[in-house]
Design an enzyme around this catalytic site. Structure first.
Site, PDB file in Angstrom:
ATOM      1  N   GLY A  53       0.843  -1.198   0.000  1.00 46.58           N
ATOM      2  CA  GLY A  53       0.000   0.000   0.000  1.00 46.58           C
ATOM      3  C   GLY A  53       0.866   1.230   0.000  1.00 46.58           C
ATOM      4  O   GLY A  53       2.059   1.151   0.325  1.00 46.58           O
ATOM      5  N   CYS A  80       5.415  -5.957   1.288  1.00 47.47           N
ATOM      6  CA  CYS A  80       5.749  -4.534   1.256  1.00 47.47           C
ATOM      7  C   CYS A  80       5.153  -3.810   2.471  1.00 47.47           C
ATOM      8  O   CYS A  80       5.557  -4.079   3.591  1.00 47.47           O
ATOM      9  CB  CYS A  80       5.282  -3.944  -0.074  1.00 47.47           C
ATOM     10  N   TYR A  81       4.168  -2.952   2.292  1.00 51.03           N
ATOM     11  CA  TYR A  81       3.555  -2.300   3.461  1.00 51.03           C
ATOM     12  C   TYR A  81       3.081  -3.352   4.459  1.00 51.03           C
ATOM     13  O   TYR A  81       3.195  -3.181   5.679  1.00 51.03           O
ATOM     14  CB  TYR A  81       2.369  -1.423   3.025  1.00 51.03           C
ATOM     15  N   HIS A 169       7.485  -7.326  -4.276  1.00 52.66           N
ATOM     16  CA  HIS A 169       6.137  -7.764  -4.671  1.00 52.66           C
ATOM     17  C   HIS A 169       6.195  -9.111  -5.409  1.00 52.66           C
ATOM     18  O   HIS A 169       6.486  -9.142  -6.604  1.00 52.66           O
ATOM     19  CB  HIS A 169       5.495  -6.711  -5.574  1.00 52.66           C
ATOM     20  N   GLU A 171       3.781 -10.824  -6.387  1.00 48.67           N
ATOM     21  CA  GLU A 171       2.620 -10.998  -7.268  1.00 48.67           C
ATOM     22  C   GLU A 171       2.820 -10.448  -8.677  1.00 48.67           C
ATOM     23  O   GLU A 171       2.041 -10.745  -9.573  1.00 48.67           O
ATOM     24  CB  GLU A 171       1.374 -10.346  -6.631  1.00 48.67           C
ATOM     25  N   ASP A 227     -19.181 -12.307 -21.413  1.00 47.16           N
ATOM     26  CA  ASP A 227     -19.775 -12.351 -20.083  1.00 47.16           C
ATOM     27  C   ASP A 227     -21.262 -12.689 -20.118  1.00 47.16           C
ATOM     28  O   ASP A 227     -21.729 -13.567 -19.393  1.00 47.16           O
ATOM     29  CB  ASP A 227     -19.565 -11.016 -19.347  1.00 47.16           C
ATOM     30  N   LYS A 369     -12.003 -12.288 -15.307  1.00 53.31           N
ATOM     31  CA  LYS A 369     -12.339 -12.534 -16.712  1.00 53.31           C
ATOM     32  C   LYS A 369     -11.797 -13.878 -17.226  1.00 53.31           C
ATOM     33  O   LYS A 369     -12.500 -14.621 -17.907  1.00 53.31           O
ATOM     34  CB  LYS A 369     -11.745 -11.406 -17.566  1.00 53.31           C
TER      35      LYS A 369
END
Ligand code: XMP
Length: 513
Positions: A53, A80-81, A169, A171, A227, A369
């Protein structure tokens, strides 16, 4: 089902944590850092991830999560944060760095750890940093497990409590072994089996839909896109003929599209579809309209009007199905002027539910998605539908700047069809996020045979993107562009010049209006 809880402290990439986990078959949800203790306890996580963050733990009102996180007895990973907060909350020290660190760094493993299992101390690994503060003193029970040149506490662990913190990070794609680290955490450390598949989702969702709907009727506005088609198929499996699918043909679709949608529903999915041809009405209402915003407004309002009338004719409904996706429902945490939570909501057919007193049903609101596509595949839907480029609600109207006429729609449909055909033939369709032709309201002089021509200009657009929020133009080979240009000018009457749009977004948008 095993679940991981992700508490969001406002990082731009929090969603990526969820996506990486879901790709591994791990179910997870993102909730704001301020989620209550009761919610956290009730959720039943097998592990908690504290996201990154933009805030600093030194700030007086820095975002904190409930201490309950550390009382659940489950593993916790701080990113991180999240790492800084964990260290601070557990008695360590965090200080501002002299140098803020952004971008690539090389991670050196200094100690065996369950989190870094599979990484060796004999080589360095690329990770992605983005932080200003750093941990300077570890809480009791913690030790350093990896470092970078400028981050002596790049990864830390309390193995007995199963608490882990990383300053980088894992991710993001630039942390090359990030997916492995997250998998170590979720599967090895938290013990998640990774059995969240679309087959399981489908099995769990069908009875849920039946229970919610009971004997009532559900309305689904079908657009031909991924969708709404997947939602229609799922609902049809759940409630059969209690589903009413309505397809409004605005006349602003791509060449052959309306016919294709009708055929798919009738022949492949076996779902009854009410088809309403409103193309004349749309064209009439758009007559002489040049302003892009007015076009959008007219199309939106006309759509609702036509749809509402048709539903009434069909005897009404109780629910409106929407293809809301997970990114639309995550409560995004923003720190402009202090922590605040806003919920983005998605309305494909905006204004309808309130006006028609319909309850909403959003059966894929937990999915990303790519998961919706996987669900479609699981239900036997073809890739030719599932992997299609996005197509905007207002359709070709926003690809014909200026006045819209039937003649222009016909010209554009032909050019667009030919362009997409060539893209497919060159094997480029899946490499491009979105490609389409635009018909400019400009005529230019040309020469064909021995005759002078005076016809429209066609602009080609093709972009790469991951979410449509930012985009870059696709770098075609010159031969490809030459081939498309030559075919369009030769085969589409009404166009004598082709140009290629090389604008990125920002500053351009993907569509021209
Ligand atoms: P822009 O042009 O804003 O488009 O860069 C970003 C993405 O959104 C699509 N788009 C729309 N989709 N209704 C939609 O359903 C709309 O009114 C609309 N306008 C733009 C666009 O095609 C691109 O994928």
């Amino acid at each position: 089902m095993d679940k991981i809880l992700i508490l969001d402290f406002g990082s731009q990439v929090t969603q990526l944590i969820a996506r990486r986990l879901r790709e591994d078959g791990i179910y997870c949800e993102i909730h704001p850092f301020s989620w209550s203790e009761a919610n956290i306890r009730q959720y039943g996580a097998k592990g908690v991830i504290l996201s990154g963050g933009p805030a600093s733990v030194h700030l007086e009102h820095s975002p904190q999560s409930s201490p309950a996180v550390f009382q659940l007895g489950v593993p916790v990973l701080g990113i991180c944060y999240g790492q800084q907060l964990m260290c601070q909350q557990l008695g360590g020290k965090v200080e501002p760095s002299d140098a803020r660190e952004f971008g690539r760094a090389m991670l050196h493993v200094t100690k065996n750890s369950a989190l870094l299992n599979g990484l060796e101390s004999t080589q360095d690994y690329q990770v992605w940093m983005s932080h200003g503060d750093k941990v300077t003193q570890l809480p009791a029970g913690f030790e350093v497990i990896a470092t970078t040149t400028s981050a002596p506490f790049a990864a830390v662990a309390n193995e007995s409590k199963r608490y882990y913190g990383v300053q980088f990070h894992p991710e993001v794609a630039h942390t090359l072994d990030g997916a492995l680290m997250l998998r170590n955490f979720t599967k090895n450390i938290c013990g998640c089996k990774g059995d969240w598949t679309m087959t399981n989702f489908r099995q769990a969702t069908l009875p849920h839909i039946r229970q919610t709907v009971g004997k009532q009727r559900v309305l689904c506005a079908v657009s031909g896109g991924v969708d709404s088609s997947v939602v229609a198929k799922l609902l049809h499996e759940a409630i059969g003929d209690q589903l009413l699918c309505v397809f409004v043909d605005t006349g602003l679709l791509r060449a052959g599209e309306a016919e294709q949608v009708r055929k798919s529903f009738a022949e492949y999915y076996n779902i009854p579809l009410v088809y309403v041809d409103a193309s004349m009405l749309f064209l009439h209402r758009l007559d002489g309209v040049r302003d892009p915003e007015r076009k959008r407004k007219i199309i939106g309002e006309t759509f609702i009007e036509v749809f509402e009338q048709e539903v009434e004719r069909q005897g009404g409904a109780d629910f409106l199905a929407q293809g809301t996706l997970y990114p639309d429902v995550i409560e995004s945490v923003s720190f402009t002027g202090g922590p605040s939570a806003t919920i983005k909501s998605h309305h494909n057919v905006g204004g309808l539910p309130a006006r028609m007193k319909l309850k909403l049903i959003e059966p894929v609101r937990e999915l990303f998605k790519d998961e919706v596509r996987a669900l479609g595949r699981d239900m036997g839907m073809p890739d030719s539908l599932l992997m299609r480029h996005p197509f905007p609600g207002p359709g070709l109207a926003i690809r014909i700047p200026g006045e819209i006429t039937q003649e222009k729609i016909d010209i554009l449909q032909k050019a667009d069809r030919l362009y997409i055909e060539e893209i497919r033939a060159a094997g480029l369709y899946d490499k491009i996020w979105q490609a389409f032709a635009v018909l400019l309201p400009v005529k230019t002089v040309g020469v064909m045979g021995d005759a002078r021509t005076y016809e429209y200009v066609c602009a080609l657009r093709a972009v790469t993107s991951t979410d449509g929020m930012t985009a870059d133009y696709y770098p075609y080979e010159h031969e490809f562009l030459a081939r498309v240009s030559s075919r369009i000018v030769n085969e589409v009457r009404g166009i004598n010049r082709v140009v290629y749009d090389i604008t990125s977004k920002p500053p351009g948008t993907i569509e021209w209006e």
